[in-house]
Design a protein around this motif. Structure first.
Motif, PDB file in Angstrom:
ATOM      1  N   TRP A   1       0.839  -1.208   0.070  1.00  0.00           N
ATOM      2  CA  TRP A   1       0.056   0.032  -0.215  1.00  0.00           C
ATOM      3  C   TRP A   1       0.959   1.338  -0.043  1.00  0.00           C
ATOM      4  O   TRP A   1       1.916   1.254   0.745  1.00  0.00           O
ATOM      5  N   ALA A   2       0.468   2.378  -0.775  1.00  0.00           N
ATOM      6  CA  ALA A   2       1.222   3.568  -0.940  1.00  0.00           C
ATOM      7  C   ALA A   2       0.450   4.569  -0.553  1.00  0.00           C
ATOM      8  O   ALA A   2      -0.840   4.714  -1.156  1.00  0.00           O
ATOM      9  N   LEU A   3       0.920   5.764  -0.145  1.00  0.00           N
ATOM     10  CA  LEU A   3       0.299   7.007   0.184  1.00  0.00           C
ATOM     11  C   LEU A   3       1.404   8.064  -0.789  1.00  0.00           C
ATOM     12  O   LEU A   3       2.643   7.990  -0.498  1.00  0.00           O
ATOM     13  N   VAL A   4       0.855   9.000  -1.233  1.00  0.00           N
ATOM     14  CA  VAL A   4       1.534  10.112  -2.214  1.00  0.00           C
ATOM     15  C   VAL A   4       1.497  11.308  -1.598  1.00  0.00           C
ATOM     16  O   VAL A   4       0.047  11.901  -1.523  1.00  0.00           O
ATOM     17  N   SER A   5       2.333  11.971  -1.121  1.00  0.00           N
ATOM     18  CA  SER A   5       2.134  13.513  -0.648  1.00  0.00           C
ATOM     19  C   SER A   5       2.767  14.474  -1.784  1.00  0.00           C
ATOM     20  O   SER A   5       4.180  14.127  -1.939  1.00  0.00           O
ATOM     21  N   ILE A   6       2.142  15.358  -2.314  1.00  0.00           N
ATOM     22  CA  ILE A   6       2.806  16.289  -3.045  1.00  0.00           C
ATOM     23  C   ILE A   6       2.380  17.828  -2.847  1.00  0.00           C
ATOM     24  O   ILE A   6       1.448  18.180  -2.100  1.00  0.00           O
ATOM     25  N   ALA A   7       3.592  18.520  -2.908  1.00  0.00           N
ATOM     26  CA  ALA A   7       3.541  19.971  -2.627  1.00  0.00           C
ATOM     27  C   ALA A   7       3.862  20.570  -4.159  1.00  0.00           C
ATOM     28  O   ALA A   7       4.841  20.450  -4.601  1.00  0.00           O
ATOM     29  N   LEU A   8       2.584  21.368  -4.805  1.00  0.00           N
ATOM     30  CA  LEU A   8       3.067  21.918  -5.998  1.00  0.00           C
ATOM     31  C   LEU A   8       2.913  23.303  -6.200  1.00  0.00           C
ATOM     32  O   LEU A   8       2.096  23.954  -5.320  1.00  0.00           O
ATOM     33  N   PRO A   9       3.676  24.181  -7.127  1.00  0.00           N
ATOM     34  CA  PRO A   9       3.506  25.425  -7.245  1.00  0.00           C
ATOM     35  C   PRO A   9       2.116  25.629  -8.163  1.00  0.00           C
ATOM     36  O   PRO A   9       1.613  24.637  -8.857  1.00  0.00           O
ATOM     37  N   PRO A  10       1.295  26.676  -7.832  1.00  0.00           N
ATOM     38  CA  PRO A  10       0.032  26.642  -8.343  1.00  0.00           C
ATOM     39  C   PRO A  10       0.035  26.818  -9.995  1.00  0.00           C
ATOM     40  O   PRO A  10      -1.087  26.330 -10.611  1.00  0.00           O
ATOM     41  N   ALA A  11       1.175  27.120 -10.735  1.00  0.00           N
ATOM     42  CA  ALA A  11       1.314  27.351 -11.969  1.00  0.00           C
ATOM     43  C   ALA A  11       1.503  26.099 -12.895  1.00  0.00           C
ATOM     44  O   ALA A  11       1.218  25.969 -14.157  1.00  0.00           O
ATOM     45  N   LEU A  12       1.732  24.818 -12.028  1.00  0.00           N
ATOM     46  CA  LEU A  12       1.937  23.627 -12.536  1.00  0.00           C
ATOM     47  C   LEU A  12       0.670  23.117 -13.458  1.00  0.00           C
ATOM     48  O   LEU A  12      -0.547  22.992 -12.975  1.00  0.00           O
ATOM     49  N   PRO A  13       0.697  22.695 -14.648  1.00  0.00           N
ATOM     50  CA  PRO A  13      -0.221  22.079 -15.434  1.00  0.00           C
ATOM     51  C   PRO A  13      -0.761  20.894 -14.820  1.00  0.00           C
ATOM     52  O   PRO A  13      -0.044  20.202 -14.388  1.00  0.00           O
ATOM     53  N   VAL A  14      -2.276  20.845 -14.957  1.00  0.00           N
ATOM     54  CA  VAL A  14      -2.748  19.679 -14.314  1.00  0.00           C
ATOM     55  C   VAL A  14      -2.258  18.500 -15.012  1.00  0.00           C
ATOM     56  O   VAL A  14      -2.337  17.213 -14.549  1.00  0.00           O
TER      57      VAL A  14
ATOM     58  N   GLY B   1      -0.532  19.842  -1.150  1.00  0.00           N
ATOM     59  CA  GLY B   1      -0.324  21.234  -0.636  1.00  0.00           C
ATOM     60  C   GLY B   1       0.397  21.903  -1.910  1.00  0.00           C
ATOM     61  O   GLY B   1       0.606  21.495  -2.672  1.00  0.00           O
ATOM     62  N   ARG B   2       0.299  23.236  -1.332  1.00  0.00           N
ATOM     63  CA  ARG B   2       0.716  24.309  -2.231  1.00  0.00           C
ATOM     64  C   ARG B   2       2.437  24.399  -1.846  1.00  0.00           C
ATOM     65  O   ARG B   2       2.827  24.425  -0.571  1.00  0.00           O
ATOM     66  N   SER B   3       3.232  24.490  -2.916  1.00  0.00           N
ATOM     67  CA  SER B   3       4.666  24.800  -2.741  1.00  0.00           C
ATOM     68  C   SER B   3       4.849  26.239  -3.327  1.00  0.00           C
ATOM     69  O   SER B   3       4.488  26.682  -4.366  1.00  0.00           O
ATOM     70  N   PRO B   4       5.994  26.943  -2.646  1.00  0.00           N
ATOM     71  CA  PRO B   4       6.056  28.443  -3.437  1.00  0.00           C
ATOM     72  C   PRO B   4       6.811  28.259  -4.797  1.00  0.00           C
ATOM     73  O   PRO B   4       6.335  29.069  -5.555  1.00  0.00           O
ATOM     74  N   ASP B   5       7.744  27.416  -5.039  1.00  0.00           N
ATOM     75  CA  ASP B   5       8.083  27.493  -6.394  1.00  0.00           C
ATOM     76  C   ASP B   5       8.350  25.980  -6.778  1.00  0.00           C
ATOM     77  O   ASP B   5       7.842  25.402  -7.886  1.00  0.00           O
ATOM     78  N   ARG B   6       9.048  25.206  -6.072  1.00  0.00           N
ATOM     79  CA  ARG B   6       9.525  23.724  -6.591  1.00  0.00           C
ATOM     80  C   ARG B   6       8.639  22.698  -6.217  1.00  0.00           C
ATOM     81  O   ARG B   6       7.722  22.718  -5.265  1.00  0.00           O
ATOM     82  N   LEU B   7       8.599  21.697  -6.958  1.00  0.00           N
ATOM     83  CA  LEU B   7       7.708  20.421  -6.642  1.00  0.00           C
ATOM     84  C   LEU B   7       8.420  19.549  -5.495  1.00  0.00           C
ATOM     85  O   LEU B   7       9.535  19.171  -5.531  1.00  0.00           O
ATOM     86  N   PHE B   8       7.516  19.118  -4.550  1.00  0.00           N
ATOM     87  CA  PHE B   8       8.047  17.919  -3.600  1.00  0.00           C
ATOM     88  C   PHE B   8       7.275  16.931  -3.998  1.00  0.00           C
ATOM     89  O   PHE B   8       5.842  17.163  -3.607  1.00  0.00           O
TER      90      PHE B   8
END
Ligand code: ADP
Ligand code: MG
Length: 338
Positions: free
Chosen positions: A91-104, A131-138
């Motif tokens: 089983w996997a869980l994925v947590s992402i922090a993305l800049p708002p300008a990233l294309p869906v 969640g939101r990230s100020p610039d880079r993807l986590f």
């Protein structure tokens, strides 16, 4: 006192956390210090848990990687830690922090890669966090797996006299990264190395097979470069290691590209990183049975690269019997590395 995490280094920092939290985690629990945490589960099975992340500009470049490959790799780094314990990913869980300008569409392709790779090993995506990230993807994955409780392999079981071996070629992924960064356009061999870098294939079947053998004393995955990973196994096992540089297995593709570019294949094999094969210490008494059975089962050999010594903390490289120094070292997140 007053030192920075950069001065302390990744492994220095983890060492401190291990000293603080790792000594008595509780009954049936193996905490900080291995590829996965091992927790009590059922009578027959242990629960394995690992977490790893990919950070834009640290682990991947947005314009140099396809989103699906990044997803595949996030799964790979975690699957490889389950392989290292001899387990099965579940089983996997994925947590992402993305800049708002990233294309869906990027996120969608990223999840294609994640689910393709998890699905290949029968594991399911069951949750995460956004969640939101100020610039880079986590991008982070927590992966849970299971393993027969009596045969979980750790880094700490290597004993003097054991043979050191790896389950795959070393340096391909490191060379692929270099091709990518140097923007080298190449041939078929270059394409193979790039693929090894973009879509590593963790050795899950191999890990499960090897874990059934009591002669396999210790096992871990090769993620930071064999040089760094050997040091970690030596430290965990309280012994030393002697490695024959000429026996570090290199693929025909890596050899061909090194001939063309003049790159030092030995350094790439020792310190390239992200190979995601397995490193193991095997008792000499059981070696023939393990090595023979392995090549029958997988059609590939286990590659012997050296042996475990009693000299605690000493990693020695030899070429034609002579002790040599290797220039490059493995990857430490706070020290730049490759
Ligand atoms: P791997 O490369 O196999 O994923 P790591 O080098 O990341 O392993 O971690 C080594 C060990 O240290 C693992 O047991 C991991 O859970 C633990 N660890 C790493 N970072 C932390 C942290 N920030 N807090 C607690 N434990 C940590
Ligand atoms: Mg690992």
């Amino acid at each position: 006192m007053g030192s920075t995490v950069g001065q302390l280094g990744e492994f220095g920092l983890i060492g401190r956390l291990q000293a603080r939290f790792g000594s008595r985690p509780g009954r049936g629990i193996q905490g900080i210090g291995d590829d996965c945490a091992v927790l009590p589960f059922t009578q027959e099975e242990a629960l394995l848990v690992t977490v790893d992340k990919l950070i834009q500009d640290v682990h991947f470049l947005l314009d140099g990687s396809a989103a699906a490959d990044v997803g595949w790799k996030l799964a790979a780094v975690n699957l490889s830690d389950i392989a290292a314990m001899g387990g099965t990913p579940r089983w996997a869980l994925v947590s992402i922090a993305l800049p708002p300008a990233l294309p869906v569409s990027w996120v969608s392709a990223f999840y294609d890669g994640v689910s393709e790779h998890l699905g290949l090993h029968g594991s399911l995506l069951v949750g995460g966090d956004t969640g939101r990230s100020p610039d880079r993807l986590f991008l982070e994955m927590t992966l849970l797996g299971t393993a027969p409780a009596h045969s979980v392999k750790t880094r700490s079981g290597a004993a003097p006299g054991d043979l050191l071996c790896v389950t795959g070629h070393l340096g391909d992924s490191g060379a692929g990264l270099r091709l990518l960064l140097d923007r080298v356009r190449g041939d078929q061999e270059e394409a193979v190395l790039l693929d090894r870098h973009r879509r590593p294939r963790p050795h899950l079947e191999e890990g499960r097979w090897l874990a059934q053998h009591s002669a396999v004393h210790a096992m871990m995955d090769v993620s930071d470069g064999i040089d760094s990973d050997l040091r970690r196994m030596a430290e965990a096992s309280g012994c030393g290691m002697e490695v024959d540089v000429e026996r570090l297995p290199m693929s025909p593709e890596l050899r061909a590209v090194c001939l063309r570019t003049g790159w030092d294949g030995g350094s790439l094999a020792a310190a390239g990183g992200e190979d995601y094969c397995l490193l193991l210490a095997v008792a000499t008494s059981g070696w023939h049975e393990v090595a023979g059975g392995y090549s029958d089962r997988f059609g590939r050999p286990l590659f012997v690269i050296g042996r475990v010594t009693a000299e605690q903390g000493r990693l020695e490289y030899r070429r034609s019997g002579e002790v040599v120094r290797l220039g490059a070292v493995g990857f430490d997140h706070f020290k730049g590395g490759r």
